[in-house]
Design an enzyme around this catalytic site. Structure first.
Site, mmCIF file in Angstrom:
data_model
loop_
_atom_site.group_PDB
_atom_site.id
_atom_site.type_symbol
_atom_site.label_atom_id
_atom_site.label_comp_id
_atom_site.label_asym_id
_atom_site.label_seq_id
_atom_site.Cartn_x
_atom_site.Cartn_y
_atom_site.Cartn_z
ATOM 1 N N MET A 30 0.840 -1.199 0.000
ATOM 2 C CA MET A 30 0.000 0.000 0.000
ATOM 3 C C MET A 30 0.879 1.254 0.000
ATOM 4 S SD MET A 30 -3.367 -0.992 2.182
ATOM 5 C CE MET A 30 -2.669 -0.755 3.790
ATOM 6 N N LEU A 33 6.644 3.191 1.522
ATOM 7 C CA LEU A 33 7.582 2.069 1.598
ATOM 8 C C LEU A 33 8.710 2.335 2.593
ATOM 9 C CD1 LEU A 33 7.875 1.228 -2.209
ATOM 10 C CD2 LEU A 33 6.264 0.310 -0.525
ATOM 11 N N HIS A 34 9.123 1.262 3.267
ATOM 12 C CA HIS A 34 10.246 1.326 4.217
ATOM 13 C C HIS A 34 11.110 0.087 4.007
ATOM 14 C CE1 HIS A 34 7.872 -1.577 6.407
ATOM 15 N NE2 HIS A 34 6.867 -0.714 6.538
ATOM 16 N N GLU A 35 12.073 -0.101 4.921
ATOM 17 C CA GLU A 35 13.027 -1.206 4.748
ATOM 18 C C GLU A 35 12.348 -2.580 4.772
ATOM 19 O OE1 GLU A 35 16.347 -1.003 3.943
ATOM 20 O OE2 GLU A 35 15.772 1.092 3.650
ATOM 21 N N HIS A 37 9.407 -3.314 3.339
ATOM 22 C CA HIS A 37 8.989 -3.542 1.947
ATOM 23 C C HIS A 37 10.222 -3.827 1.076
ATOM 24 C CE1 HIS A 37 5.734 -0.699 3.412
ATOM 25 N NE2 HIS A 37 4.999 -1.702 2.976
ATOM 26 N N GLN A 61 -10.300 -2.700 2.660
ATOM 27 C CA GLN A 61 -9.752 -3.327 3.878
ATOM 28 C C GLN A 61 -9.698 -2.376 5.060
ATOM 29 O OE1 GLN A 61 -5.843 -4.180 1.805
ATOM 30 N NE2 GLN A 61 -5.022 -3.868 3.852
HETATM 31 P P1 PAJ Z 1 1.496 -3.045 3.406
HETATM 32 O O1 PAJ Z 1 1.124 -2.751 4.815
HETATM 33 O O2 PAJ Z 1 2.026 -1.943 2.550
HETATM 34 O O3 PAJ Z 1 2.555 -4.211 3.440
HETATM 35 C C1 PAJ Z 1 3.049 -4.776 2.244
HETATM 36 C C2 PAJ Z 1 3.888 -5.990 2.612
HETATM 37 O O4 PAJ Z 1 5.020 -5.570 3.389
HETATM 38 C C3 PAJ Z 1 3.108 -7.003 3.469
HETATM 39 O O5 PAJ Z 1 3.368 -8.310 3.007
HETATM 40 C C4 PAJ Z 1 3.682 -6.757 4.854
HETATM 41 O O6 PAJ Z 1 3.604 -7.889 5.707
HETATM 42 C C5 PAJ Z 1 5.123 -6.404 4.535
HETATM 43 N N1 PAJ Z 1 5.766 -5.688 5.637
HETATM 44 C C6 PAJ Z 1 5.286 -4.597 6.304
HETATM 45 N N2 PAJ Z 1 6.130 -4.246 7.321
HETATM 46 C C7 PAJ Z 1 7.150 -5.147 7.294
HETATM 47 C C8 PAJ Z 1 8.336 -5.337 8.086
HETATM 48 N N3 PAJ Z 1 8.633 -4.529 9.105
HETATM 49 N N4 PAJ Z 1 9.164 -6.360 7.770
HETATM 50 C C9 PAJ Z 1 8.865 -7.204 6.725
HETATM 51 N N5 PAJ Z 1 7.769 -7.070 5.935
HETATM 52 C C10 PAJ Z 1 6.926 -6.065 6.213
HETATM 53 O O7 PAJ Z 1 -0.028 -5.577 3.816
HETATM 54 C C11 PAJ Z 1 -0.472 -4.762 3.009
HETATM 55 O O8 PAJ Z 1 0.229 -3.643 2.610
HETATM 56 C C12 PAJ Z 1 -1.834 -4.908 2.356
HETATM 57 O O9 PAJ Z 1 -2.711 -5.535 3.250
HETATM 58 C C13 PAJ Z 1 -1.795 -5.684 1.019
HETATM 59 C C14 PAJ Z 1 -1.280 -7.120 1.198
HETATM 60 C C15 PAJ Z 1 -0.923 -4.937 0.007
HETATM 61 C C16 PAJ Z 1 -3.228 -5.765 0.439
HETATM 62 O O10 PAJ Z 1 -3.776 -4.513 0.258
#
Ligand code: PAJ
Length: 284
Positions: A30, A33-35, A37, A61
């Protein structure tokens, strides 16, 4: 990197690559983006030939009183991270590409979507399931990457894959934390310095609960001791839940075998500080 806003254009580009037998990796996000992602993107770059990232803040959602309208949107910074990682395609759709006028279908995954995150955020996992299914049908990846950070979402996606026979491998990527142990999240940017410090009670509690379970305490005892410690460390935080659950079903565990080689349980926590809600977990 090519940024593509429409479904037909993305389909055309990927069809050509699929004909050349390229393995397609997909990282749905969504944005903001951070580390965390970035680690998913790096995994996809290592394991596939073509990496597609989507950025779509999915309205279905979010509950009516949640942060959809104030969810951080940082598209320029996001694009530069993805260019830096040599991502091949950024799918950046408007709402009508995902939910065309008249769209009315929904998906209900079953019991796992109504406990813990699902109980507090009714309909949240139905929204995740429908958007991920639509994105899977548009991108048709060979492999998709999800973070362990959202453990219940990961379990919902694995169930979705099984229940609908999606021919896609799901790879889970470990949680990325900051130097103090706080799991990275797009929502961390809402936290003040004081709130960030208090939020460190979350990882502290997770590691404490893990130690207790590994030393043979029952889930009930470990839950009680770590709840008390959390409340002592973070008096301003409101605990939504803290539990020890089965990885697949998210049902609470009544016992835990500390001699198992592979993780069978997850310690899960959700807590609020000010207006911000944080979730975290640890596989054990
Ligand atoms: P979002 O919150 O942007 O997260 C995208 C992906 O990054 C997810 O799979 C999430 O588990 C992963 N992620 C987030 N923070 C993390 C971290 N600290 N370490 C490792 N991975 C991390 O999750 C979503 O978006 C939405 O629900 C989505 C799946 C895109 C559906 O809309």
């Amino acid at each position: 990197m090519r940024t593509i806003p429409t479904t037909p254009d993305l389909r055309n580009a990927l069809d050509n690559l699929r004909k050349q037998d390229k393995r397609i990796g997909f990282v749905p996000t969504m944005g903001a983006l951070h580390e965390g992602h970035r680690s998913l993107v790096k995994m996809s770059k290592q394991q596939t030939d073509v990496t597609v990232v989507s950025i779509f803040v999915n309205p279905t959602q979010f509950g009516p009183n949640e942060d959809f309208s104030r969810y951080p949107r940082t598209i320029e910074a996001d694009e530069s991270i993805l260019i830096d990682e040599e991502v091949d395609f950024l799918f950046l759709p408007e709402v009508d590409q995902i939910y065309p006028a008249g769209h009315s279908s929904s998906i209900h995954i079953g019991p796992i979507s109504s406990v813990f995150e699902g109980a507090i955020r009714p309909g949240h996992f139905d929204g995740v399931a429908i958007v991920v299914s639509i994105l899977f049908n548009i991108v048709q990846p060979n492999v998709a990457f999800f973070g362990q950070k959202d453990a219940q979402q990961l379990a919902v996606i694995r169930k979705l894959i099984r229940d609908f026979a999606f021919p896609i491998d799901i790879i889970a990527s470990p949680t990325i934390r900051d130097e103090n142990g706080l799991a990275l999240s797009s929502r961390n940017r809402y936290l003040s310095e004081n709130e960030k410090n208090e939020a460190l009670a979350i990882p502290t509690m997770l590691f404490l609960a893990k130690d207790l379970l590994m030393n043979g305490q029952s889930p009930a005892d470990a839950k009680m001791a770590s709840t008390l410690e959390f409340q002592r460390l973070a008096p301003n935080m409101k605990l939504d839940y803290l539990d020890i659950v089965d990885n697949e079903t998210f049902q609470p565990k009544s016992s835990f075998d500390n001699r198992q080689n592979s993780p069978s349980a997850t310690i899960i926590i959700a807590a609020r500080i000010g207006a911000t809600r944080l979730i975290d977990n640890l596989l054990i």
